[in-house]
Each structure stands twice: as structure tokens, then as C-alpha cells.
Design an enzyme around this catalytic site. Structure first.
Site, PDB file in Angstrom:
ATOM      1  N   LYS A 179       0.021  -1.180   4.662  1.00  0.00           N
ATOM      2  CA  LYS A 179       1.199  -1.636   5.407  1.00  0.00           C
ATOM      3  C   LYS A 179       0.830  -2.637   6.508  1.00  0.00           C
ATOM      4  O   LYS A 179      -0.330  -2.773   6.897  1.00  0.00           O
ATOM      5  CB  LYS A 179       1.952  -0.438   5.985  1.00  0.00           C
ATOM      6  N   ARG A 230       0.128   9.552   0.985  1.00  0.00           N
ATOM      7  CA  ARG A 230       0.660   8.684  -0.071  1.00  0.00           C
ATOM      8  C   ARG A 230      -0.102   7.370  -0.020  1.00  0.00           C
ATOM      9  O   ARG A 230      -0.088   6.671   0.997  1.00  0.00           O
ATOM     10  CB  ARG A 230       2.156   8.456   0.147  1.00  0.00           C
TER      11      ARG A 230
END
Length: 395
Positions: free
Chosen positions: A337, A371
Site C-alpha cells: 500500500k 492479508r
């Protein structure tokens, strides 16, 4: 020579033993453990009693200005103390009026070890004795990191074989939730996940998760045999989502988000960011339970990158342990991210190594489920990190 000693129970007991104290002194470790408990919206009558009783118990309580004089009707309270002091406070509050006996019971429950060590996903039980790896399969053309990479049947099969080897959960997504993403229709999302979902159920025995905010897509996936619905909206975008999950006995991951993917980064201001996220999750957990979702089938996620500033994301990671007291398995998704790229200047495909650093920190700080894209590297790292978490000093 002065030394700083960590406040963990095992560390303090070790030093007490090494000093050669009498056995009764082993309980003194409790005096070295700080406890900070925040209470919301307490009446001034309650607050004044709590403040007085906290001081009488050898600890303290912070209240808002004007509470003592009665100028304020409600106040938040921060109780500052240690285990023994809070225990004394609880015993004193049990004898007080204005509903403080019930508050004392709430504090006792809060301080107890109420965190779950497993969760259920339909017919599957997932133990949390080690960190659970959730591998990502994005069947999307526009995901920020791997959009378009897994659209052919051959590539999907390859990815599923890889994920089966290194993951405990396989998370299949058919709609990008990157910042600025445009929403797609139910039918388009079903079409995208249809083949990967069917093949995942054929090729693997893993828990199969579907990343969706749409109840019709969830119902389709659960009818096919999926076990878990990963809803980034925290059951807020679709009024039927909780009912569908409850009807199928599915596990559900409740995530915090501010806004929607298309606009969530336009307003990342909070009055008290950590508190607002915790109360959102608390509210959505309560809603899920009322809708019939089993408490053993709920996972929570503070939503790294979903309506948060760069600094907010790192604050969440640093203080993940505060979410443990909600009592539910904690999932963290930060793989590749922008919170990484904004620090080191890397592009999405160059962030696997730094993702692993933050994922390892997250596990140490309290995450139960990670995740991630690079499941192989994470699985190897977790072998050491999970061992580290279990190590206790003996002597």
C-alpha cells in the site's frame, strides 16, 4: 547503576526471583504493570465518585474541566493505575450508587482475558495459535498492485496453486477498492469471481474468502461454498449483507472505512482517530450480533489505507494492541500500500520487502491475520516471529 525493566508479567517475576525475594513477593509484579482505561460519556455524579475512589485506591482518574463543580453533565474518564489499584477501585465502586456497580462489572470483564483463540468459518475452525496468512487473488483489471495479472484461467490456476501452498485463507476479490476506484455492478463482480471461486474450492482445502460489499455477490459466493465474507464497509454499504452472512453461517470480516473507495482519501480528519475506529468497530460488531452472526465468526480490521492519512496508518500499526480488547481476531492488510511508497518512494510492485517489515511489526503488536500478496516470504518470516512471540524468560 539504574535499569529499565519491561512491565510484562514474566519479565517482572523473573527479576523478583533473581532478587531472592520471599515467595509471597511474586505477586508484587502486579504493581509494575500500568493499566490505562478510558470510559466514555460518564455522568458528573458517577465521575466525581470514580475520581474520589480512584485516589482512595492509590491510583488516579482524569476527568474534564468543570466536572467536579457540576458544570458538565457528561465527561470521559481516563483511569490511570496498576492491576492492584484498579482492583481496589472496582471493589469500592461495587458499593456505590448511580449504576457504578454495573460499571465495576464492566471493568472486571474488560480486564479479563477475553480474546478469542480461534474463529469459525462455516464448517472450518481456524486456530489462532499461530499467525494466519490470508493470500490475495485479485480478479480485477484495475487493482493498484496486480490489476490485470490474474484474468486468464491459466494465471488464476497458477496463483491458486501458489496460494494453497503458503496460505491459510484465500481472499478473492472482483472489485478494486483502491482510492478513487469506481464501483461496478453486481453481475460484473460475480462474473469476475466465478472462475477463481469455483477453482479455489476444487483445487484447495483452504478457507475461501470473498472480498465484497454487495449482499448479492456474497450470497452467490456462499451458495458456491465460500466460507468468509471480507466486507471493507463494515456491513454499512448494503443493508442485506449481515442477514446473508448470518443465514449461511459464514464468517465475516468487519473493517473500518471512512467514506467510500472513490472518495475516502478526500477527508481523513478525525477528532480522535483510534477512538473513532474502535467505536465504529464496536458498533458494527453489536449490529452483526443482533443480526444473527455468531460471535465466533467475526473478525475485525481497522482498515489501513481506507480513509486515513499517512501518519494515521502508522499510528494504527503502532497501537494495534489497543484493538485486542475488543475481543475478536484482528486482521491487518497493508501489503504494497501507499503508506510504504510515500515513505520510501517505491512503486507498488517494489514494496514486498518493506511490506514484510510492517507485517512482522503488526504481528508483534497484536495482529492475528495478515492479508498479503507475497505469501511465501511472509510464511517464512512468521516462523520466526511467531516463535519470538511465544518466548518467555524462565528462571
Amino acid at each position: 547503576m539504574l535499569q529499565q525493566i519491561s512491565p510484562e508479567k514474566d519479565r517482572l517475576i523473573y527479576e523478583i526471583k533473581k532478587i531472592g525475594a520471599d515467595p509471597y513477593a511474586l505477586k508484587m509484579w502486579e504493581k509494575g504493570v500500568n493499566i490505562n482505561i478510558k470510559l466514555k460519556n460518564i455522568s458528573y455524579a458517577q465521575a466525581n465518585i470514580i475520581k474520589q475512589e480512584a485516589i482512595a485506591s492509590g491510583i488516579d482518574a482524569v476527568v474534564s474541566r468543570g466536572t467536579v463543580s457540576g458544570a458538565k453533565e457528561k465527561t470521559d474518564i481516563l483511569i490511570l493505575g496498576n492491576i492492584n489499584g484498579v482492583a481496589r477501585l472496582v471493589n469500592r465502586l461495587k458499593l456505590q450508587p448511580f449504576g457504578l456497580e454495573k460499571l465495576a462489572e464492566d471493568i472486571i470483564y474488560f480486564m479479563s482475558e477475553n480474546r478469542k483463540n480461534y474463529f469459525l468459518a462455516r464448517d472450518k475452525k481456524i486456530e489462532l495459535s499461530k499467525t494466519v496468512v490470508m493470500g490475495i487473488l485479485n480478479a480485477t483489471p484495475d487493482s493498484f498492485s496486480d490489476g490485470g495479472e490474474y484474468l486468464s484461467k491459466e494465471r488464476i490456476d497458477e496463483r491458486l496453486t501458489f496460494l494453497n501452498k503458503y496460505s491459510d485463507i484465500i481472499d478473492i476479490g472482483g472489485e478494486s477498492t483502491r482510492p478513487g476506484a469506481v464501483e461496478i455492478t453486481d453481475s460484473e463482480e460475480k462474473d469476475r469471481i466465478s472462475y477463481p471461486l469455483e477453482r479455489a474450492l476444487e483445487l484447495t482445502d483452504r478457507v475461501i474468502s470473498v472480498d465484497t460489499t454487495k449482499s448479492k455477490v456474497a450470497e452467490y459466493a456462499l451458495n458456491k461454498g465460500a466460507h468468509l465474507i471480507n466486507d471493507i464497509s463494515g456491513l454499512t454499504f448494503d443493508a442485506d449483507m449481515a442477514r446473508v452472512c448470518a443465514d449461511f453461517g459464514a464468517a465475516v470480516c468487519i473493517m473500518h472505512i471512512k467514506g467510500r473507495p472513490k472518495d475516502m482519501q478526500e477527508n481523513t480528519d478525525y477528532v480522535n482517530m483510534l477512538e473513532e475506529i474502535k467505536y465504529f468497530l464496536y458498533d458494527r460488531i453489536d449490529y452483526a450480533l443482533k443480526m444473527g452472526i455468531d460471535e465466533n465468526k467475526i473478525i475485525i480490521d481497522p482498515g489501513i489505507g481506507f480513509g486515513k492519512s499517512l501518519e494515521d496508518n502508522y499510528v494504527i500499526i503502532k497501537y494495534l494492541s489497543e484493538f485486542e480488547k475488543l475481543g475478536f481476531p484482528l486482521l491487518i492488510g497493508l501489503s504494497r500500500k501507499s503508506l510504504i511508497g510515500k515513505v520510501d518512494g517505491s512503486r507498488a510492485g517494489e514494496r514486498d520487502l518493506t511490506s514484510k517489515a510492517l507485517e512482522a511489526i503488526s504481528v508483534v503488536n497484536g495482529a492475528d491475520i495478515i492479508r498479503t500478496h507475497d505469501v511465501e516470504s511472509l510464511s517464512k518470516i512468521l516462523t520466526v516471529v511467531d516463535f519470538y512471540k511465544k518466548v518467555n524468560i524462565n528462571g
